[in-house]
Enzyme design. Structure first.
Site, mmCIF file in Angstrom:
data_model
loop_
_atom_site.group_PDB
_atom_site.id
_atom_site.type_symbol
_atom_site.label_atom_id
_atom_site.label_comp_id
_atom_site.label_asym_id
_atom_site.label_seq_id
_atom_site.Cartn_x
_atom_site.Cartn_y
_atom_site.Cartn_z
ATOM 1 N N ASP A 21 0.828 -1.208 0.000
ATOM 2 C CA ASP A 21 0.000 0.000 0.000
ATOM 3 C C ASP A 21 0.867 1.266 0.000
ATOM 4 O OD1 ASP A 21 -2.318 1.468 0.034
ATOM 5 O OD2 ASP A 21 -2.580 1.369 2.202
ATOM 6 N N ASN A 69 -10.464 -2.515 -6.390
ATOM 7 C CA ASN A 69 -9.599 -1.673 -7.238
ATOM 8 C C ASN A 69 -10.178 -1.436 -8.643
ATOM 9 O OD1 ASN A 69 -6.432 -2.845 -5.845
ATOM 10 N ND2 ASN A 69 -7.625 -1.038 -5.333
#
Ligand code: FPP
Length: 245
Positions: A21, A69
């Site tokens: 991340d 996503n």
């Protein structure tokens, strides 16, 4: 002394899972587009993988693209797909040289057809490598995975292939995408966020969690070794008391 030198070879984790991340924030802090962060994230993937190979880790699983996503701007989704295809093509000789088997988990049928083809080709070409298994979680969502497993088990019950009394924890594990690998014993997330974000919810029941305050493009193999060092110095009790261990 480096963290690698301090590692105890008799207490190595078998499976490390990583939530990569912070690519976007890393790039924006530099005044660059988010995609620049993903491009630099590939070097960190290489670092993690080389570190894993150096210490003989058996399983490394990377959260490369979640089911959520797909909601990102089309430009970013396309860039991530191209990065995946190019990286797999470029790294194939390295996978072969280092005995790395590539694997994937997730609803990969959602990926663009040419991505699926490259992925399948990489999986096929590396299937006999017995060193580290690199699993890419692509279009992956843990709730989706558990839902699919539940439906598959329910169907077996309906067709009299499985009795309800014979459903155990193992039955669920065996119906997950990860049925052929051990559960992770260590989970790392970069970027300082302390969330699991729908990643291997069933499989990380007993994993040690590490949240690093660095962005994914800054991740190096030393960070991997540092996490393993602290993992080895945590007491894993699995519900027992310290005295029972
Ligand atoms: C999270 O950062 C990262 C991703 C969604 C993609 C990870 C992809 C790569 C590292 C490159 C390709 C991967 C492989 C396996 C070759 P973010 O964009 O959520 O960052 P932010 O939280 O700062 O926005």
């Amino acid at each position: 002394m480096s963290f690698k030198e301090k590692l105890n070879s008799t207490q190595m984790p078998q499976h490390i899972a990583i939530i990569m991340d912070g690519n976007g924030r890393w790039a924006r802090e530099k005044g660059e587009m988010r995609v620049f962060g993903h491009q630099n994230g590939v070097s960190a993937v290489r670092e993690a993988l080389e570190g894993a190979v150096e210490i003989g880790l058996k399983y490394l699983t990377l959260y490369a693209f979640s089911t959520e996503n797909w909601n990102r701007p089309e430009f970013e989704v396309n860039a991530l797909m191209e990065l995946l295809v190019n990286s797999l093509n470029e790294e194939l000789p390295t996978f072969q040289k280092n005995n790395i088997r590539v694997n994937c988990i997730g609803r990969t049928s959602d990926l663009p057809v040419h991505c699926q083809a490259t992925l399948q080709d990489t999986i096929d070409q590396t299937k006999d490598n017995l060193g580290c298994t690199l699993t890419l979680a692509l279009s992956y969502g843990s709730r989706q995975e558990i839902l699919e497993a539940t439906k598959a088990i329910a169907l077996k019950v309906k067709n009299n292939q499985l009795a309800i009394e014979d459903i155990h924890e193992d039955t669920i594990s065996q119906h997950l995408y990860t049925h052929d690998m051990p559960d992770p014993d260590l989970l790392i997330r970069t970027s300082g966020e302390e969330r699991i974000s729908n990643y291997m919810l069933w499989q990380i029941a007993y994993a040690e969690l590490f949240f690093l305050p660095i962005m994914w493009p800054e991740f190096s193999r030393e960070h991997l070794f540092e996490c393993i060092y602290y993992f080895q110095n945590r007491e894993r009790r699995f519900g027992k008391t310290s005295e029972q261990l």
